[in-house]
Motif scaffolding. Structure first.
Motif, PDB file in Angstrom:
ATOM      1  N   ALA A 114       0.803  -1.222   0.000  1.00  0.00           N
ATOM      2  CA  ALA A 114       0.000   0.000   0.000  1.00  0.00           C
ATOM      3  C   ALA A 114       0.838   1.275   0.000  1.00  0.00           C
ATOM      4  N   CYS A 115       2.155   1.133   0.012  1.00  0.00           N
ATOM      5  CA  CYS A 115       3.027   2.308   0.092  1.00  0.00           C
ATOM      6  C   CYS A 115       3.558   2.679  -1.288  1.00  0.00           C
ATOM      7  N   ASN A 116       3.771   3.947  -1.464  1.00  0.00           N
ATOM      8  CA  ASN A 116       4.400   4.434  -2.684  1.00  0.00           C
ATOM      9  C   ASN A 116       5.848   4.744  -2.320  1.00  0.00           C
ATOM     10  N   THR A 117       6.718   3.741  -2.460  1.00  0.00           N
ATOM     11  CA  THR A 117       8.104   3.898  -2.018  1.00  0.00           C
ATOM     12  C   THR A 117       9.042   4.021  -3.207  1.00  0.00           C
ATOM     13  N   VAL A 118      10.180   4.614  -2.974  1.00  0.00           N
ATOM     14  CA  VAL A 118      11.218   4.725  -3.993  1.00  0.00           C
ATOM     15  C   VAL A 118      12.215   3.593  -3.779  1.00  0.00           C
ATOM     16  N   PRO A 119      12.860   3.138  -4.848  1.00  0.00           N
ATOM     17  CA  PRO A 119      13.858   2.076  -4.681  1.00  0.00           C
ATOM     18  C   PRO A 119      15.084   2.607  -3.940  1.00  0.00           C
ATOM     19  N   PRO A 120      15.898   1.708  -3.433  1.00  0.00           N
ATOM     20  CA  PRO A 120      17.115   2.128  -2.721  1.00  0.00           C
ATOM     21  C   PRO A 120      18.030   2.952  -3.622  1.00  0.00           C
ATOM     22  N   SER A 121      18.723   3.899  -3.026  1.00  0.00           N
ATOM     23  CA  SER A 121      19.627   4.757  -3.804  1.00  0.00           C
ATOM     24  C   SER A 121      21.094   4.392  -3.608  1.00  0.00           C
ATOM     25  N   PHE A 122      21.373   3.485  -2.666  1.00  0.00           N
ATOM     26  CA  PHE A 122      22.755   3.074  -2.427  1.00  0.00           C
ATOM     27  C   PHE A 122      22.784   1.712  -1.746  1.00  0.00           C
ATOM     28  N   GLY A 123      23.967   1.142  -1.708  1.00  0.00           N
ATOM     29  CA  GLY A 123      24.207  -0.110  -1.014  1.00  0.00           C
ATOM     30  C   GLY A 123      25.648  -0.142  -0.543  1.00  0.00           C
ATOM     31  N   TYR A 124      26.035  -1.244   0.057  1.00  0.00           N
ATOM     32  CA  TYR A 124      27.409  -1.405   0.534  1.00  0.00           C
ATOM     33  C   TYR A 124      27.981  -2.721   0.029  1.00  0.00           C
ATOM     34  N   THR A 125      29.281  -2.713  -0.241  1.00  0.00           N
ATOM     35  CA  THR A 125      29.977  -3.944  -0.583  1.00  0.00           C
ATOM     36  C   THR A 125      30.436  -4.609   0.710  1.00  0.00           C
ATOM     37  N   CYS A 126      30.988  -5.804   0.582  1.00  0.00           N
ATOM     38  CA  CYS A 126      31.517  -6.499   1.769  1.00  0.00           C
ATOM     39  C   CYS A 126      32.674  -5.749   2.411  1.00  0.00           C
ATOM     40  N   ASP A 127      33.307  -4.870   1.651  1.00  0.00           N
ATOM     41  CA  ASP A 127      34.413  -4.065   2.179  1.00  0.00           C
ATOM     42  C   ASP A 127      33.925  -2.776   2.821  1.00  0.00           C
ATOM     43  N   ASN A 128      32.604  -2.667   3.050  1.00  0.00           N
ATOM     44  CA  ASN A 128      31.964  -1.475   3.632  1.00  0.00           C
ATOM     45  C   ASN A 128      32.139  -0.242   2.756  1.00  0.00           C
ATOM     46  N   LYS A 129      32.293  -0.451   1.455  1.00  0.00           N
ATOM     47  CA  LYS A 129      32.376   0.667   0.512  1.00  0.00           C
ATOM     48  C   LYS A 129      30.948   1.023   0.085  1.00  0.00           C
ATOM     49  N   LYS A 130      30.587   2.290   0.266  1.00  0.00           N
ATOM     50  CA  LYS A 130      29.261   2.748  -0.133  1.00  0.00           C
ATOM     51  C   LYS A 130      29.216   2.904  -1.651  1.00  0.00           C
ATOM     52  N   VAL A 131      28.177   2.324  -2.258  1.00  0.00           N
ATOM     53  CA  VAL A 131      27.996   2.390  -3.701  1.00  0.00           C
ATOM     54  C   VAL A 131      26.671   3.087  -3.977  1.00  0.00           C
ATOM     55  N   VAL A 132      26.731   4.223  -4.651  1.00  0.00           N
ATOM     56  CA  VAL A 132      25.522   4.978  -5.004  1.00  0.00           C
ATOM     57  C   VAL A 132      25.029   4.468  -6.353  1.00  0.00           C
ATOM     58  N   PHE A 133      23.736   4.091  -6.414  1.00  0.00           N
ATOM     59  CA  PHE A 133      23.151   3.590  -7.654  1.00  0.00           C
ATOM     60  C   PHE A 133      22.741   4.768  -8.536  1.00  0.00           C
ATOM     61  N   ASP A 134      23.234   4.791  -9.773  1.00  0.00           N
ATOM     62  CA  ASP A 134      22.778   5.836 -10.690  1.00  0.00           C
ATOM     63  C   ASP A 134      21.343   5.554 -11.140  1.00  0.00           C
ATOM     64  N   ASN A 135      20.986   4.277 -11.214  1.00  0.00           N
ATOM     65  CA  ASN A 135      19.622   3.873 -11.532  1.00  0.00           C
ATOM     66  C   ASN A 135      19.437   2.456 -10.980  1.00  0.00           C
ATOM     67  N   PHE A 136      18.474   2.287 -10.085  1.00  0.00           N
ATOM     68  CA  PHE A 136      18.288   0.997  -9.431  1.00  0.00           C
ATOM     69  C   PHE A 136      17.947  -0.104 -10.421  1.00  0.00           C
ATOM     70  N   ILE A 137      17.446   0.249 -11.582  1.00  0.00           N
ATOM     71  CA  ILE A 137      17.127  -0.760 -12.587  1.00  0.00           C
ATOM     72  C   ILE A 137      18.379  -1.502 -13.051  1.00  0.00           C
ATOM     73  N   ASN A 138      19.548  -0.908 -12.828  1.00  0.00           N
ATOM     74  CA  ASN A 138      20.822  -1.541 -13.192  1.00  0.00           C
ATOM     75  C   ASN A 138      21.298  -2.555 -12.149  1.00  0.00           C
ATOM     76  N   VAL A 139      20.612  -2.660 -11.036  1.00  0.00           N
ATOM     77  CA  VAL A 139      20.942  -3.678 -10.030  1.00  0.00           C
ATOM     78  C   VAL A 139      20.254  -4.964 -10.466  1.00  0.00           C
ATOM     79  N   THR A 140      21.030  -6.014 -10.680  1.00  0.00           N
ATOM     80  CA  THR A 140      20.491  -7.283 -11.173  1.00  0.00           C
ATOM     81  C   THR A 140      20.715  -8.388 -10.151  1.00  0.00           C
ATOM     82  N   ASP A 141      20.141  -9.528 -10.428  1.00  0.00           N
ATOM     83  CA  ASP A 141      20.306 -10.725  -9.592  1.00  0.00           C
ATOM     84  C   ASP A 141      19.990 -10.431  -8.123  1.00  0.00           C
ATOM     85  N   ILE A 142      18.878  -9.743  -7.893  1.00  0.00           N
ATOM     86  CA  ILE A 142      18.487  -9.338  -6.535  1.00  0.00           C
ATOM     87  C   ILE A 142      17.950 -10.541  -5.761  1.00  0.00           C
TER      88      ILE A 142
END
Length: 113
Positions: A72-100
């Motif tokens: 029931a919520c109108n939410t936006v997809p995540p804008s960033f994530g972290y690698t195992c090395d705790n490196k912050k990765v900003v997504f330019d477009n969440f549609i490019n995140v695959t194999d979720i």
């Protein structure tokens, strides 16, 4: 005295049986990511409003991020994530995140295989 020994053995047996919430086959990275996001992982009602931990591939890197499950919520997809090395990765477009894949469910408090 015999009753006391039986009682003591029963207490030790029960105390020794604790459930480990981390499965043996869960990677250290996934456990660290769960700890990193622990303040965000929430469950109001299973299937209706929950925030779980996911992994995906972004520019050939495995990244971990939270995502809201809410019909029931109108939410936006995540804008960033972290690698195992705790490196912050900003997504330019969440549609490019695959194999979720979901790696931790906040409602069941279980790691996924």
């Amino acid at each position: 005295m015999k009753r006391c020994c039986i009682f003591l053995v029963a207490i030790l047996w029960i105390a020794g049986c604790t459930k480990d919430e981390t499965p043996v086959d869960t990677s250290e990275c996934v456990v660290r990511m769960k700890d990193l996001y622990k303040s965000e992982l929430k469950c109001t009602e299973k299937g209706t409003m929950e925030i779980n931990l996911y992994s995906g591939l972004y520019k050939k890197e495995v990244v971990y991020f939270t995502n809201i499950v809410c019909v029931a919520c109108n939410t936006v997809p995540p804008s960033f994530g972290y690698t195992c090395d705790n490196k912050k990765v900003v997504f330019d477009n969440f549609i490019n995140v695959t194999d979720i894949k979901q790696v931790y469910n906040s409602c069941t408090n279980e790691f996924m295989k």
